[in-house]
Design a protein around this motif. Structure first.
Motif, PDB file in Angstrom:
ATOM      1  N   ILE A   1      33.471  43.431  32.558  1.00  0.00           N
ATOM      2  CA  ILE A   1      33.291  43.044  33.950  1.00  0.00           C
ATOM      3  C   ILE A   1      33.485  44.279  34.819  1.00  0.00           C
ATOM      4  O   ILE A   1      33.761  45.371  34.320  1.00  0.00           O
ATOM      5  CB  ILE A   1      34.225  41.879  34.352  1.00  0.00           C
ATOM      6  N   SER A   2      33.356  44.130  36.126  1.00  0.00           N
ATOM      7  CA  SER A   2      33.259  45.293  37.012  1.00  0.00           C
ATOM      8  C   SER A   2      34.485  46.195  37.016  1.00  0.00           C
ATOM      9  O   SER A   2      34.372  47.386  37.311  1.00  0.00           O
ATOM     10  CB  SER A   2      32.958  44.825  38.434  1.00  0.00           C
ATOM     11  N   ASN A   3      35.666  45.670  36.697  1.00  0.00           N
ATOM     12  CA  ASN A   3      36.857  46.525  36.677  1.00  0.00           C
ATOM     13  C   ASN A   3      37.074  47.197  35.326  1.00  0.00           C
ATOM     14  O   ASN A   3      38.085  47.853  35.099  1.00  0.00           O
ATOM     15  CB  ASN A   3      38.108  45.730  37.077  1.00  0.00           C
ATOM     16  N   GLY A   4      36.126  47.027  34.397  1.00  0.00           N
ATOM     17  CA  GLY A   4      36.208  47.668  33.091  1.00  0.00           C
ATOM     18  C   GLY A   4      36.815  46.815  31.995  1.00  0.00           C
ATOM     19  O   GLY A   4      36.801  47.206  30.820  1.00  0.00           O
ATOM     20  N   MET A   5      37.358  45.658  32.329  1.00  0.00           N
ATOM     21  CA  MET A   5      37.965  44.783  31.324  1.00  0.00           C
ATOM     22  C   MET A   5      36.880  44.184  30.432  1.00  0.00           C
ATOM     23  O   MET A   5      35.855  43.703  30.922  1.00  0.00           O
ATOM     24  CB  MET A   5      38.744  43.663  32.002  1.00  0.00           C
ATOM     25  N   GLU A   6      37.101  44.211  29.118  1.00  0.00           N
ATOM     26  CA  GLU A   6      36.166  43.578  28.200  1.00  0.00           C
ATOM     27  C   GLU A   6      36.550  42.114  28.011  1.00  0.00           C
ATOM     28  O   GLU A   6      37.707  41.804  27.718  1.00  0.00           O
ATOM     29  CB  GLU A   6      36.162  44.282  26.849  1.00  0.00           C
ATOM     30  N   VAL A   7      35.579  41.239  28.195  1.00  0.00           N
ATOM     31  CA  VAL A   7      35.823  39.796  28.108  1.00  0.00           C
ATOM     32  C   VAL A   7      35.019  39.246  26.940  1.00  0.00           C
ATOM     33  O   VAL A   7      33.787  39.279  26.946  1.00  0.00           O
ATOM     34  CB  VAL A   7      35.427  39.089  29.421  1.00  0.00           C
ATOM     35  N   ALA A   8      35.731  38.763  25.931  1.00  0.00           N
ATOM     36  CA  ALA A   8      35.090  38.266  24.712  1.00  0.00           C
ATOM     37  C   ALA A   8      34.992  36.743  24.727  1.00  0.00           C
ATOM     38  O   ALA A   8      35.948  36.050  25.104  1.00  0.00           O
ATOM     39  CB  ALA A   8      35.879  38.718  23.489  1.00  0.00           C
TER      40      ALA A   8
ATOM     41  N   ASN B   1      41.004  43.415  42.236  1.00  0.00           N
ATOM     42  CA  ASN B   1      40.395  44.233  41.197  1.00  0.00           C
ATOM     43  C   ASN B   1      41.177  44.160  39.881  1.00  0.00           C
ATOM     44  O   ASN B   1      40.871  44.881  38.939  1.00  0.00           O
ATOM     45  CB  ASN B   1      40.307  45.698  41.666  1.00  0.00           C
ATOM     46  N   LYS B   2      42.175  43.319  39.847  1.00  0.00           N
ATOM     47  CA  LYS B   2      42.995  43.176  38.647  1.00  0.00           C
ATOM     48  C   LYS B   2      42.661  41.874  37.940  1.00  0.00           C
ATOM     49  O   LYS B   2      42.319  40.871  38.578  1.00  0.00           O
ATOM     50  CB  LYS B   2      44.482  43.208  39.004  1.00  0.00           C
ATOM     51  N   SER B   3      42.733  41.911  36.638  1.00  0.00           N
ATOM     52  CA  SER B   3      42.437  40.707  35.854  1.00  0.00           C
ATOM     53  C   SER B   3      43.306  40.700  34.607  1.00  0.00           C
ATOM     54  O   SER B   3      43.673  41.757  34.082  1.00  0.00           O
ATOM     55  CB  SER B   3      40.953  40.657  35.473  1.00  0.00           C
ATOM     56  N   GLN B   4      43.622  39.504  34.137  1.00  0.00           N
ATOM     57  CA  GLN B   4      44.415  39.376  32.928  1.00  0.00           C
ATOM     58  C   GLN B   4      44.113  38.050  32.242  1.00  0.00           C
ATOM     59  O   GLN B   4      43.685  37.091  32.878  1.00  0.00           O
ATOM     60  CB  GLN B   4      45.912  39.472  33.245  1.00  0.00           C
ATOM     61  N   TRP B   5      44.340  38.044  30.936  1.00  0.00           N
ATOM     62  CA  TRP B   5      44.151  36.807  30.178  1.00  0.00           C
ATOM     63  C   TRP B   5      45.307  35.849  30.449  1.00  0.00           C
ATOM     64  O   TRP B   5      46.448  36.275  30.641  1.00  0.00           O
ATOM     65  CB  TRP B   5      44.078  37.114  28.682  1.00  0.00           C
ATOM     66  N   LYS B   6      44.984  34.573  30.472  1.00  0.00           N
ATOM     67  CA  LYS B   6      46.022  33.564  30.619  1.00  0.00           C
ATOM     68  C   LYS B   6      45.719  32.393  29.693  1.00  0.00           C
ATOM     69  O   LYS B   6      44.565  32.138  29.333  1.00  0.00           O
ATOM     70  CB  LYS B   6      46.126  33.084  32.068  1.00  0.00           C
ATOM     71  N   LYS B   7      46.776  31.717  29.296  1.00  0.00           N
ATOM     72  CA  LYS B   7      46.650  30.543  28.436  1.00  0.00           C
ATOM     73  C   LYS B   7      46.957  29.289  29.238  1.00  0.00           C
ATOM     74  O   LYS B   7      47.691  29.333  30.216  1.00  0.00           O
ATOM     75  CB  LYS B   7      47.589  30.665  27.232  1.00  0.00           C
ATOM     76  N   GLY B   8      46.384  28.201  28.829  1.00  0.00           N
ATOM     77  CA  GLY B   8      46.602  26.939  29.520  1.00  0.00           C
ATOM     78  C   GLY B   8      45.876  25.831  28.787  1.00  0.00           C
ATOM     79  O   GLY B   8      45.397  26.009  27.661  1.00  0.00           O
ATOM     80  N   LYS B   9      45.757  24.701  29.431  1.00  0.00           N
ATOM     81  CA  LYS B   9      45.074  23.559  28.814  1.00  0.00           C
ATOM     82  C   LYS B   9      43.578  23.634  29.132  1.00  0.00           C
ATOM     83  O   LYS B   9      43.023  22.789  29.834  1.00  0.00           O
ATOM     84  CB  LYS B   9      45.682  22.256  29.315  1.00  0.00           C
TER      85      LYS B   9
ATOM     86  N   TYR C   1      31.349  38.196  37.599  1.00  0.00           N
ATOM     87  CA  TYR C   1      32.175  39.401  37.656  1.00  0.00           C
ATOM     88  C   TYR C   1      31.557  40.621  36.970  1.00  0.00           C
ATOM     89  O   TYR C   1      32.210  41.655  36.859  1.00  0.00           O
ATOM     90  CB  TYR C   1      33.552  39.113  37.064  1.00  0.00           C
ATOM     91  N   ALA C   2      30.339  40.523  36.505  1.00  0.00           N
ATOM     92  CA  ALA C   2      29.658  41.667  35.890  1.00  0.00           C
ATOM     93  C   ALA C   2      28.390  41.971  36.670  1.00  0.00           C
ATOM     94  O   ALA C   2      27.950  41.181  37.506  1.00  0.00           O
ATOM     95  CB  ALA C   2      29.332  41.379  34.429  1.00  0.00           C
ATOM     96  N   GLY C   3      27.806  43.127  36.400  1.00  0.00           N
ATOM     97  CA  GLY C   3      26.586  43.520  37.100  1.00  0.00           C
ATOM     98  C   GLY C   3      26.009  44.771  36.465  1.00  0.00           C
ATOM     99  O   GLY C   3      26.363  45.142  35.343  1.00  0.00           O
ATOM    100  N   THR C   4      25.133  45.452  37.188  1.00  0.00           N
ATOM    101  CA  THR C   4      24.480  46.634  36.614  1.00  0.00           C
ATOM    102  C   THR C   4      25.479  47.745  36.293  1.00  0.00           C
ATOM    103  O   THR C   4      25.318  48.466  35.314  1.00  0.00           O
ATOM    104  CB  THR C   4      23.398  47.181  37.569  1.00  0.00           C
ATOM    105  N   ILE C   5      26.522  47.892  37.124  1.00  0.00           N
ATOM    106  CA  ILE C   5      27.504  48.959  36.890  1.00  0.00           C
ATOM    107  C   ILE C   5      28.261  48.709  35.592  1.00  0.00           C
ATOM    108  O   ILE C   5      28.398  49.607  34.748  1.00  0.00           O
ATOM    109  CB  ILE C   5      28.476  49.072  38.084  1.00  0.00           C
TER     110      ILE C   5
END
Length: 281
Positions: free
Chosen positions: A132-139, A154-162, A182-186
């Motif tokens: 995504i745009s901040n460089g985080m890889e989302v699988a 501009n910050k992102s993190q994984w979270k767990k839940g139901k 959250y992704a684009g050409t960049i």
């Protein structure tokens, strides 16, 4: 106790409803048959120009997936996400590429969707991941395990839940919607590798990163006896619109010739010729 005439009317009404249901089923089946009759793929719709032949790739490759992608009936217009018809009709064909009813699937999103759909069709879920745009890889595999990404500025993190788990279509669509948002050409360009145009294959892109930026995707390729290469390009654009095969100004249109100048003009964007990339795998 009902009279015989009353019972007959009830039976007759039921019979009429059955006939209407049967006729409806027959018409539906015939409609689907006619739709399939006129539905074809990129390979079927676009035969190589005289003196050229199509290049064959491994059956389960991304290149083959793209070449065999289904098209909407010939003569279809490109529609926008809101159902309106695109003003600038610069296409030779429209991919059977359903949109969301939101302005989300634009040029880079459409390329990522095709890449993800290819791996999803192969059940190679671990290969579905984008930055995504901040460089985080989302699988996608982490979505399938029930995790989601929390974005705060501009910050992102994984979270767990139901959250929903599994590799079903509903989780996959939720994952894609997040990527579109959250992704684009960049971010897309950051995970591609620079390529030589002489090594062009379906699945490669011309991409110019920015806000706005643009990307077009090579979806088919043919070669001539002298080694000349022609190719087809597909794009989505802004606002969100159906992906479509572009026309070229070449004598072989809609096939494009390999650009020899420093710039590569397409109907709605001019790219620096050197901005040519491919996926790492």
């Amino acid at each position: 106790m009902k009279s015989r005439k009353s019972r007959f009317r009830t039976f007759s009404g039921s019979l009429d409803r059955f006939y209407f249901f049967l006729i409806g089923m027959v018409l539906t089946i015939l409609s689907l048959c006619f739709q399939n009759l006129y539905a074809d793929s990129i390979t079927e719709r676009f035969t190589p120009p005289m003196g050229f032949q199509r290049i064959n790739f491994p059956n389960y490759s991304f290149a083959t997936y793209l070449k065999n992608f289904p098209l909407k009936p010939e003569g279809s217009s490109v529609s926008l996400y809101d159902g309106k018809i695109k003003t600038n009709q610069v296409h030779a064909a429209v991919l059977d590429f359903p949109l969301l009813k939101e302005d989300l699937i634009q040029c880079a999103d459409a390329v990522m969707k095709l890449r993800a759909e290819y791996y999803y069709s192969r059940k190679q879920y671990d290969n579905i991941h984008f930055k995504i745009s901040n460089g985080m890889e989302v699988a996608f595999s982490r979505f399938a395990k029930g995790e989601r990404v929390q974005v705060n500025g501009n910050k992102s993190q994984w979270k767990k839940g139901k959250f929903k788990q599994g590799t079903g279509r509903n989780v996959f669509e939720e994952y894609l919607r997040f990527i579109y948002s959250y992704a684009g050409t960049i971010s897309l360009k950051s995970e591609l590798k620079k390529k030589s145009i002489q090594n062009l294959t379906p699945g490669d892109v011309w991409i110019e990163a920015g806000s706005p930026g643009h990307v077009v995707l090579v979806v088919d390729q043919v070669t001539g006896k002298g080694g000349q290469t022609l190719f087809l390009l597909a794009q989505s654009y802004m606002p969100s619109q159906e992906m479509h095969i572009l026309k070229s100004k070449s004598q072989y249109s809609p096939w494009f010739e390999v650009p020899e100048n420093q710039t590569f003009p397409t109907p709605e964007w001019e790219f620096p010729t050197k901005e040519f990339y491919g996926f790492v795998k």
